[in-house]
Design an enzyme around this catalytic site. Structure first.
Site, mmCIF file in Angstrom:
data_model
loop_
_atom_site.group_PDB
_atom_site.id
_atom_site.type_symbol
_atom_site.label_atom_id
_atom_site.label_comp_id
_atom_site.label_asym_id
_atom_site.label_seq_id
_atom_site.Cartn_x
_atom_site.Cartn_y
_atom_site.Cartn_z
ATOM 1 N N GLY A 33 5.394 -19.066 14.603
ATOM 2 C CA GLY A 33 6.012 -20.153 13.845
ATOM 3 C C GLY A 33 6.807 -21.065 14.760
ATOM 4 C CG ASN A 34 7.400 -25.011 14.077
ATOM 5 O OD1 ASN A 34 8.296 -25.476 13.387
ATOM 6 N ND2 ASN A 34 6.115 -25.165 13.763
ATOM 7 N NE ARG A 35 14.087 -22.154 18.546
ATOM 8 C CZ ARG A 35 14.628 -20.937 18.430
ATOM 9 N NH1 ARG A 35 15.244 -20.586 17.320
ATOM 10 N NH2 ARG A 35 14.540 -20.096 19.436
ATOM 11 C CB SER A 36 10.038 -27.242 11.454
ATOM 12 O OG SER A 36 10.194 -28.096 10.350
ATOM 13 C CB ALA A 100 7.150 -28.779 13.120
#
Ligand code: CTP
Ligand code: CA
Length: 226
Positions: A33-36, A100
């Protein structure tokens, strides 16, 4: 008694917003995943609906509540987001891609939980389709396409390159390394770049205010661009 009010600025406009990060499964219990946080995209959707737009929000997993009067479609992966966006794109007047999207996904999703074994584990990733680039290729004359650019360096050059490569009308660029900008904060510090080369610098402000200004600019652009 008749009460005359100006019709809201986005009345009659269909607005498609994407928000949050996509997640890409590794096995049944893990993902990349990512930090969005989704906050910027949700603020855009909420404010666009308040101003009369018919808003559809295509959202990665965020834990945020659906904004009032917004149709929310929840997705997980980039592939799901792509399908959800492409099926609604032709109908949309304004498309804002704040999501994102994961650039890569695991090439294989393990059908069972991967068991702990060797000291090193490698996962091969393959590229996801770039949804925004696809939209730029099929965009009609009167559709307004707005992208985001999250950068850690060379903000302006990178954002300019994305406007051209993705055929955008406008890009919202932010340096995610600045304090008070980027992921999971309630504020943001952005620059707005337009396809004619114009750049506007906004000071640090709440994501809600950033959203309102972006929508002001899109509204002005609707009046002048065609
Ligand atoms: N985007 C997209 N599909 C992808 C990747 C990005 O639609 N597979 C969109 C994002 O929603 C955003 C814009 O493209 O509006 C820019 O995303 P960004 O990650 O900044 O750009 P990339 O082209 O992915 O380039 P890089 O990550 O290498 O900077
Ligand atoms: Ca990217």
């Amino acid at each position: 008694i008749a009460v005359l009010t100006a019709s809201p600025e986005f009345a009659g406009k269909k607005i498609l917003v994407t928000a949050g990060g996509t997640i890409e499964p590794i096995d049944p219990v893990r993902y990349i995943g990512n930090r969005s946080s989704g906050k910027m995209g949700y603020a855009l959707a909420r404010n666009a609906a308040k101003r009369g737009g018919a808003v559809t929000l295509i959202s990665g997993p965020t834990g945020l509540a659906a904004p009032e009067a917004v149709e929310v479609i929840r997705v997980e992966t980039a592939a799901q987001m792509r399908t959800a966006v492409l099926t609604r794109f032709a109908d949309a007047d304004i498309i804002i891609k704040a999501a994102a999207v994961a650039d890569y996904r695991p090439r294989e999703v393990a059908p069972q939980k991967i068991k702990k074994a060797g000291e090193v584990l490698s996962i091969t990733l393959e590229k996801n389709p770039d949804i925004l680039t696809e939209l730029g290729q099929i965009k009609r004359q009167r559709q307004i396409l707005v992208g985001f650019a999250a950068e850690t360096q060379n903000l302006i050059d990178n954002a300019r390159e994305k406007i051209v490569r993705k055929n955008l009308d406008m890009i919202v660029a932010n340096n995610v390394t600045l304090p008070g900008a980027g992921f999971n904060t309630d504020t943001n510090i952005v620059k707005l770049l337009y396809k004619d080369g114009n750049i506007e610098d906004l000071p640090k402000m709440s994501k809600d205010e950033v959203a309102r200004i972006i929508l002001d600019k899109i509204h002005q652009y609707c009046q002048t661009a065609y």
